[in-house]
Design a protein around this motif. Sequence first.
Motif, short mmCIF file in Angstrom:
data_model
loop_
_atom_site.label_atom_id
_atom_site.label_comp_id
_atom_site.label_asym_id
_atom_site.label_seq_id
_atom_site.Cartn_x
_atom_site.Cartn_y
_atom_site.Cartn_z
N SER A 34 18.06 4.81 22.08
CA SER A 34 16.84 5.63 22.02
C SER A 34 16.41 5.97 20.60
CB SER A 34 17.03 6.92 22.83
OG SER A 34 18.07 7.70 22.28
N ILE A 146 16.29 9.30 29.10
CA ILE A 146 16.94 8.47 28.07
C ILE A 146 18.21 7.85 28.64
CG2 ILE A 146 18.23 8.57 25.89
CD1 ILE A 146 16.16 10.52 24.84
N GLU A 149 17.36 5.26 31.46
CA GLU A 149 16.93 3.97 30.93
C GLU A 149 18.14 3.16 30.45
OE1 GLU A 149 14.69 0.76 29.90
OE2 GLU A 149 14.12 2.49 31.11
N LYS A 195 12.59 6.79 15.14
CA LYS A 195 12.91 5.43 15.52
C LYS A 195 12.58 4.42 14.43
CE LYS A 195 12.56 6.02 20.53
NZ LYS A 195 12.00 5.50 21.79
#
Length: 277
Positions: A34, A146, A149, A195
């Motif tokens: 993530s 999160i 997934e 990210k």
Amino acid sequence: MNLKKQDFVVRFAGEGGQGVVTSAEGLAQAMAQSGYHVQTFSTFPSQIRGGPTWTQTRVATSKVHSSGDSLDVLVAFNEYAYENHKDEVSADGVIVYNSGEFSIEDSDQALGMDFDDLAKQTGNNRAANFVVMGALAQLVGLPINILEEFNKQRYTRGRDSDQQIIDSNNMALSLGSKEASQSGFVLGELEDPVKDSSDQILVNGNIAVCLGATAAGLDTFIGYPISPATPILVWMEQNLVGPGKFVYQSSSEIESITSILGAGYAGNKAMTSTAGP
């Protein structure tokens, strides 16, 4: 103003085979996937199964250079683990313990959950590590999606049982989150990750050694299987293949050493790996 946490350290401790390493690595992989920076550190006895084991995962919004100091959370799978690691929990930290194994009295830091019983409620006895991860997500305000997934990506393998496993793990996440929510414990919300433009991967030291060795031109590997070095031998068996490449599982460390000496005299780039108790 409520400042969000930028750093989170959790230690999983128990007996080899209880899911200690699986829980820590699963959390680390989910967080790396993530966008968070993570580092894990494991210690376990050099034997096939059992023995005191603990693994630490540090999650941060910036690069991680050490495994961390005091613990935000200690996840104790048994009483021995609790007694040996409780003093390393910070003053405002939380101890999440397996109440199906033991009990803790007179502690305002302890959150008891029956990991195995909650896992059984999902129909998957092996989902205890997802119960724990669900509780941790609740403690630091991490969106449960999160972990969902991560669960979907990890267990979508083209098998008939994939969806059943994914559903049971998601249920385990919900059960763990609910248990933690009802306890009233809160460690503070973890800040969102920054990210990177590329996908982040998580590799352990064994795999990093393998990648470095093959990049340097390794062509011969002789190894004896013993934890925690066994994954190096397994990786070489699966990947050091093709013309001019040779991998062999020896019957002892001494055989490994004498074999790579011979390979070296023959002009090959040779390597072995081992571990001691």
